[in-house]
Design an enzyme around this catalytic site. Structure first.
Site, PDB file in Angstrom:
ATOM      1  N   ARG A 205       9.206   9.492   1.448  1.00  0.00           N
ATOM      2  CA  ARG A 205      10.009   8.633   2.305  1.00  0.00           C
ATOM      3  C   ARG A 205      11.495   8.875   2.089  1.00  0.00           C
ATOM      4  O   ARG A 205      12.324   8.419   2.871  1.00  0.00           O
ATOM      5  CB  ARG A 205       9.651   7.169   2.038  1.00  0.00           C
TER       6      ARG A 205
ATOM      7  N   LEU B 194      -0.456   8.072  -3.892  1.00  0.00           N
ATOM      8  CA  LEU B 194       0.402   6.907  -3.675  1.00  0.00           C
ATOM      9  C   LEU B 194       0.005   5.762  -4.602  1.00  0.00           C
ATOM     10  O   LEU B 194      -1.080   5.781  -5.204  1.00  0.00           O
ATOM     11  CB  LEU B 194       0.296   6.462  -2.216  1.00  0.00           C
TER      12      LEU B 194
ATOM     13  N   HIS C 106      -3.539   3.240  -1.247  1.00  0.00           N
ATOM     14  CA  HIS C 106      -4.587   4.253  -1.199  1.00  0.00           C
ATOM     15  C   HIS C 106      -5.427   4.164   0.079  1.00  0.00           C
ATOM     16  O   HIS C 106      -5.608   5.153   0.792  1.00  0.00           O
ATOM     17  CB  HIS C 106      -5.499   4.128  -2.419  1.00  0.00           C
TER      18      HIS C 106
ATOM     19  N   LYS D  36      -7.560   7.767  -8.165  1.00  0.00           N
ATOM     20  CA  LYS D  36      -8.255   6.570  -8.608  1.00  0.00           C
ATOM     21  C   LYS D  36      -7.262   5.475  -8.981  1.00  0.00           C
ATOM     22  O   LYS D  36      -6.110   5.790  -9.245  1.00  0.00           O
ATOM     23  CB  LYS D  36      -9.181   6.868  -9.790  1.00  0.00           C
TER      24      LYS D  36
ATOM     25  N   ARG E  96       3.212   1.309 -12.990  1.00  0.00           N
ATOM     26  CA  ARG E  96       1.992   0.899 -13.686  1.00  0.00           C
ATOM     27  C   ARG E  96       2.103  -0.507 -14.261  1.00  0.00           C
ATOM     28  O   ARG E  96       1.093  -1.062 -14.709  1.00  0.00           O
ATOM     29  CB  ARG E  96       1.662   1.907 -14.787  1.00  0.00           C
TER      30      ARG E  96
ATOM     31  N   ASP F 216      -5.340   1.173 -14.097  1.00  0.00           N
ATOM     32  CA  ASP F 216      -4.785   2.508 -14.327  1.00  0.00           C
ATOM     33  C   ASP F 216      -5.706   3.382 -15.165  1.00  0.00           C
ATOM     34  O   ASP F 216      -5.961   4.536 -14.813  1.00  0.00           O
ATOM     35  CB  ASP F 216      -3.413   2.391 -14.991  1.00  0.00           C
TER      36      ASP F 216
END
Length: 329
Positions: free
Chosen positions: A35, A72, A77, A95, A164, A176
């Site tokens: 972006r 992302l 996701h 994941k 995270r 995570d």
């Protein structure tokens, strides 16, 4: 060759997955997007990628791209995987596949509208020879009847600006890295747990779980236990115990692509170290996914597996909040 487009300049893509895609047998990285156009251009220069786009939409509209890698943030996701499918692209998505089981179910249902396109959750560990060998040993009965899997995975990251550590985008230890600890026994047992118990320690400022432990109950007296943490010293290991021996996977998740690794087999006649040549598990994952695309065969791991993993994540979270066992439908 499968021509890959990369959604975003996420660190995992820049440092691990993109180099692996570039070194894979069946893939090449055609374009990257961000972006912030300058970030895409910088990444393209550094990694030798031909095209840089200043929006994800531009990348998805590129007819020279066959498949998308989606690293992302977790909350994006499902949204961008669906947009990629609608643009006619196959998708390898990081994941966990979504924020919860409901999102995963929606993705799987929508994906059926595109029967020629492949979608897979990127649990790369399953493609590493050490895990292939561990599963073969278990299925062959080498350590007898496997009764329990114990997993530990931690690192230290207390930066409140790190993605995270932001709960609104799916941060925290369970999402995570705990997702791996849940995936391991499901993969090895080839079945789903019937109930779970979870425990969480939540950071008082960031509101993400900084330490989560869980117990998974499987059929026939089997179980699995795990601890994951974002605020402990870095460590990871998996122990697989049967009634006639055990297997230890020393580096279960972050097996280095340039170094040999090993698993340890302990049985009645002694200890054996099984060593594996250096491989890039991300490259192996990319090639397995590319083969499914090129041969029009099912993705190596179906979205139903992603739904099942999210169901356990949801249940661990609910158990921690309610302080009770949670049954899984």
């Amino acid at each position: 060759m499968i021509r890959w487009g990369i959604l975003s300049t996420a660190k995992i893509g820049l440092t691990k997955v993109i180099p692996a895609l570039q070194n894979s047998r069946l893939g090449e990285v055609t374009a990257i997007s961000s972006r912030v156009g300058e970030q895409a251009e910088k990444a393209a220069r550094q990694l030798g990628i031909a095209k840089a786009y200043s929006s994800y939409e531009e990348l998805l509209s590129d007819p020279d791209i066959d498949a998308i890698y989606n690293p992302l943030p977790n909350h994006l996701h499902v949204e961008w995987t669906l947009k990629a499918l609608r643009a006619g692209k196959h998708v390898l998505c990081e994941k966990p596949i979504g924020m919860n089981r409901s999102e995963a179910i929606r993705l799987e249902a929508e994906s059926r509208k595109f029967p020629t396109l492949k979608v897979m959750e990127a649990f790369m560990y399953r493609f590493h020879p050490q895990w292939v060998k561990a599963k073969q040993l278990i299925d062959a009965g080498t350590i007898g009847q496997v009764k329990t899997v114990q997993s530990f995975f931690s690192y230290f990251n207390a930066d409140p600006n790190n993605i995270r550590n932001k709960p609104e985008v799916g941060g925290g230890a369970l999402m995570d890295i705990g997702c791996y600890c849940i995936s391991f026994p499901r993969f090895l047992f080839a079945e789903e747990p019937s109930a779970v118990m979870g425990f969480m320690d939540v950071d008082p400022q960031m509101r993400t779980d900084r330490l989560t432990s869980g117990i998974l109950k499987f059929a026939a007296g089997k179980s699995s236990s795990f601890t994951c943490s974002t605020q402990l010293c870095p460590f990871q290991q998996v122990h697989i115990l049967g009634d006639q021996g055990r297997i230890t996977v020393e580096i279960p998740v972050n097996a280095p692509p340039t170094q040999k690794c090993k698993i340890i087999l302990m049985v009645a006649n002694g200890r054996k170290e099984i060593e594996f040549d250096a491989v890039d598990q991300y490259s192996l994952q990319a090639d397995a996914f590319a083969e499914a695309i090129l041969n029009n065969t099912p993705a190596p791991t179906p979205l139903t597996d992603a739904i099942a993993n999210m169901a356990v994540i949801d249940a661990i979270r609910a158990s921690a909040e309610q302080n009770t066992w949670i049954n899984i439908e």
